[in-house]
Design an enzyme around this catalytic site. Structure first.
Site, short mmCIF file in Angstrom:
data_model
loop_
_atom_site.label_atom_id
_atom_site.label_comp_id
_atom_site.label_asym_id
_atom_site.label_seq_id
_atom_site.Cartn_x
_atom_site.Cartn_y
_atom_site.Cartn_z
N LYS A 24 3.99 -13.32 -5.62
CA LYS A 24 2.96 -12.67 -6.45
C LYS A 24 3.21 -11.16 -6.44
CE LYS A 24 -0.93 -10.79 -6.04
NZ LYS A 24 -0.76 -9.72 -7.06
N GLU A 77 4.58 -5.36 6.13
CA GLU A 77 5.05 -3.97 6.00
C GLU A 77 3.93 -3.21 5.31
OE1 GLU A 77 8.83 -4.49 4.02
OE2 GLU A 77 9.79 -5.09 5.89
N CYS A 102 6.44 4.15 0.72
CA CYS A 102 5.74 4.02 2.01
C CYS A 102 6.34 4.94 3.06
CB CYS A 102 5.82 2.58 2.48
SG CYS A 102 7.51 1.97 2.55
N GLU A 118 -3.76 7.87 4.69
CA GLU A 118 -2.64 7.77 3.74
C GLU A 118 -3.14 8.10 2.34
OE1 GLU A 118 -1.13 3.84 2.51
OE2 GLU A 118 0.88 4.58 2.86
P1 NAD Z 1 -2.10 -3.19 -2.09
O1 NAD Z 1 -2.31 -3.61 -0.70
O2 NAD Z 1 -3.25 -2.72 -2.87
O3 NAD Z 1 -1.49 -4.41 -2.94
C1 NAD Z 1 -0.30 -5.05 -2.57
C2 NAD Z 1 -0.31 -6.47 -3.08
O4 NAD Z 1 -1.34 -7.20 -2.43
C3 NAD Z 1 -0.57 -6.60 -4.58
O5 NAD Z 1 0.24 -7.63 -5.08
C4 NAD Z 1 -2.04 -6.98 -4.61
O6 NAD Z 1 -2.41 -7.69 -5.76
C5 NAD Z 1 -2.16 -7.84 -3.38
N1 NAD Z 1 -3.51 -7.92 -2.80
C6 NAD Z 1 -4.48 -6.98 -2.80
N2 NAD Z 1 -5.57 -7.44 -2.14
C7 NAD Z 1 -5.28 -8.69 -1.72
C8 NAD Z 1 -5.99 -9.68 -0.98
N3 NAD Z 1 -7.23 -9.46 -0.54
N4 NAD Z 1 -5.39 -10.86 -0.73
C9 NAD Z 1 -4.13 -11.09 -1.15
N5 NAD Z 1 -3.39 -10.19 -1.86
C10 NAD Z 1 -3.98 -9.01 -2.14
O7 NAD Z 1 -0.94 -2.12 -2.06
P2 NAD Z 1 -0.38 -1.27 -3.28
O8 NAD Z 1 -1.40 -0.27 -3.68
O9 NAD Z 1 0.19 -2.18 -4.29
O10 NAD Z 1 0.88 -0.53 -2.57
C11 NAD Z 1 0.77 0.67 -1.89
C12 NAD Z 1 0.64 0.43 -0.40
O11 NAD Z 1 1.76 -0.30 0.07
C13 NAD Z 1 0.65 1.71 0.42
O12 NAD Z 1 -0.28 1.60 1.46
C14 NAD Z 1 2.07 1.76 1.00
O13 NAD Z 1 2.21 2.52 2.18
C15 NAD Z 1 2.32 0.31 1.22
N6 NAD Z 1 3.75 0.04 1.30
C16 NAD Z 1 4.33 -0.24 2.52
C17 NAD Z 1 5.70 -0.48 2.60
C18 NAD Z 1 6.38 -0.77 3.91
O14 NAD Z 1 7.53 -1.17 3.89
N7 NAD Z 1 5.73 -0.60 5.05
C19 NAD Z 1 6.47 -0.44 1.45
C20 NAD Z 1 5.85 -0.14 0.24
C21 NAD Z 1 4.49 0.08 0.17
#
Ligand code: NAD
Length: 478
Positions: free
Chosen positions: A179, A255, A289, A382
């Site tokens: 997803k 991650e 990230c 963040e």
């Molecule tokens: P997000 O957590 O809002 O969403 C990520 C994914 O999770 C999306 O597909 C979203 O639809 C899904 N999601 C959201 N709520 C959910 C739930 N309750 N249950 C299941 N799925 C759910 O993150 P984002 O805004 O898309 O990305 C940015 C974040 O990702 C930042 O915090 C960044 O630091 C982190 N990030 C971390 C890494 C790493 O390798 N550590 C890499 C890239 C991004």
């Protein structure tokens, strides 16, 4: 690119649609189908049934060959992948050409390489038997797939980060339901096309689109038919997924977010440190990230460093917009908060005006802040935008204490020309990755992940194979 689900080898668009918006100018790019619980159920069922089909019976070498076909397919359609990633994210084209698409190809090739030609090493460990009261025994360990793996990925590096998990999950013989983020569905749909063309049996890879909470993401990660969850995204989302997965004790690899520090010592090559910090704070407008949001600089070079970083930030152009109006507003709200908390704004601090179509998009200025206490929310939380706070330090121990005083622990960068200092400091930084005199230099075989609120587990090379397969010990009495 029309976003579609891919379930059991069939493309479909059922479910209510939501609009896909171009972050560069705010125009509507198309409609995305929102997967209902039924679509997610179908995808999980298709993935489970595919485990029993030809995929489950394939040798590691045959799977490696299939992964190579996927890599070749992405390569062959790289222009389309670049177009789709640029449209969904607004990132510079060169970034998609040199980072996103080559890394997606590399992800599939790297895991094919790990399997191909040496399945024994990657997949089976034999240990000599040892005597016990009951006689001699031979123990050996085989690795078997976990089963159905859910891959939930974010919008910031859509293709790169989803394939980073899909490739090793498939390499280990699992089936996948992916997803992608609701903000960036297009390259995932293209990937499904490539996988379909590569002839992977229906149900081995499945794709569902939609939102997270109360929607496809939650349906998938709480599904009793899912055997493991590989997730990249915000730490708060990771916590929600963990709660949702707890009922089924589903294993997770996470991650998550970061508030990454950089330590600049007075003995550093200041040109390199300034260049490196421009990259580490502002690449993809801070929406990686691994980006640096806290910079600690040894006092003798603090003023010069801030002046040079501010000048470079003001001159920056073309690192792309924030992903959405909502995220732009969040980043701008942190700029306002920083002022309320007493920050000096050295560069940026607002939204640019272009006088053209981009004014309909979601841009913010590269921003450099100083003068905040370490307790300020701007320094602790963040932001995920093109912004860093720069603070002085006097001793190595103080620098380490400042770097480590964070709920997060993803990545850090140390700038110094003193070899002893580099090796002394790096292991004491409480992050999963420490770069010395560089940033985001990645070897896909090395462990990648965060500590504290930045994640659970490590991925990369053999570390991914460890997560995506289950060791089973076989003990034979001789
Ligand atoms: P997000 O957590 O809002 O969403 C990520 C994914 O999770 C999306 O597909 C979203 O639809 C899904 N999601 C959201 N709520 C959910 C739930 N309750 N249950 C299941 N799925 C759910 O993150 P984002 O805004 O898309 O990305 C940015 C974040 O990702 C930042 O915090 C960044 O630091 C982190 N990030 C971390 C890494 C790493 O390798 N550590 C890499 C890239 C991004």
């Amino acid at each position: 690119m029309k976003a579609e689900h891919y379930v059991g080898g069939v493309f479909r668009s059922d479910g209510p649609a939501f609009p896909l918006v171009a972050p560069v100018d705010g125009t509507e790019l198309g409609a995305v189908p929102e997967a209902t619980r039924e679509v997610v159920d179908d995808a999980v069922a298709a993935a489970r049934s595919a485990l029993k089909g030809p995929w489950g019976a394939m040798s590691a070498e045959e799977r490696a060959t299939a992964l190579r076909r996927v890599a070749d397919g992405i390569q062959a359609r790289s222009e389309e992948f670049v177009d789709a990633e640029v449209a969904d994210t607004g990132r510079p084209r060169a970034f998609a050409e040199t980072v996103d698409v080559p890394r997606a190809v590399g992800n599939f090739r790297a895991y094919a390489d790990l399997l191909y030609g040496r399945p024994e090493r990657a997949y089976t460990t034999r240990v000599p038997g040892w005597s016990s009261g009951t006689g001699e025994a031979l123990n050996y360990t085989v690795r078997r797939p976990l089963g159905v793996v859910a891959v939930v990925s974010p919008w910031n590096l859509p293709l790169l980060l989803s394939t980073w998990k899909i490739a090793p999950a498939l390499a280990c013989g699992n089936t996948v339901v992916a997803k992608p983020s609701e903000e960036t569905p297009s390259t995932a749909t293209l990937l499904a096309r490539v996988i379909d063309d590569a002839g992977l049996p229906g149900g081995v890879f499945n794709l569902v689109h939609g939102h997270g909470p109360g929607a496809a993401g939650e349906f998938l990660t709480g599904h009793p038919g899912v055997d493991a969850i590989a997730f990249t995204g915000e730490s708060a989302t990771g916590a929600a997924i963990m709660r949702n997965a707890a009922d089924h004790v589903t294993p997770v690899s996470f991650e998550l977010g970061g508030k990454n520090p950089a330590l600049v010592f007075a003995d550093a090559d200041l040109d390199d440190a300034v260049d490196g910090t421009v990259r580490s704070s502002f690449t993809h407008s801070g929406q990686i990230c691994l980006c640096t949001e806290r910079v600690y600089v040894e006092r003798p070079v603090f003023e010069e460093f801030v002046a040079r970083l501010g000048e470079r930030a003001r001159a920056l152009d073309g690192y792309g917009p924030m992903i959405s109006a909502g995220h732009r507003d969040k980043v701008l709200s942190y700029f306002r908060l920083a002022r309320q908390e007493g920050a000096t704004v050295v560069a940026g601090g607002g939204a640019p005006r272009f006088g053209d179509a981009r004014d309909g998009g979601f841009h913010v200025e590269p921003t450099v802040l100083t003068g905040l206490p370490e307790t300020a929310r701007t320094v602790r939380e963040e932001i995920f935008g093109p912004v860093c706070h720069v603070a002085p330090f006097d001793t190595e121990d103080e620098a380490l204490a400042l770097a480590n005083d964070s709920p997060y622990g993803l990545a850090a960068t140390v700038w110094t020309r003193d070899l002893s200092r580099a090796h002394r400091v790096a292991p004491r930084v409480e992050t999963g990755i420490v770069w010395v005199n560089c940033w985001n230099l990645r070897d896909l075989r090395t462990p990648f992940g965060g500590v504290k609120a930045s994640g659970i587990g490590r991925e990369g090379g053999e570390y991914s194979l460890d997560f995506f397969s289950e060791p089973v010990n076989v003990c034979v009495q001789i």
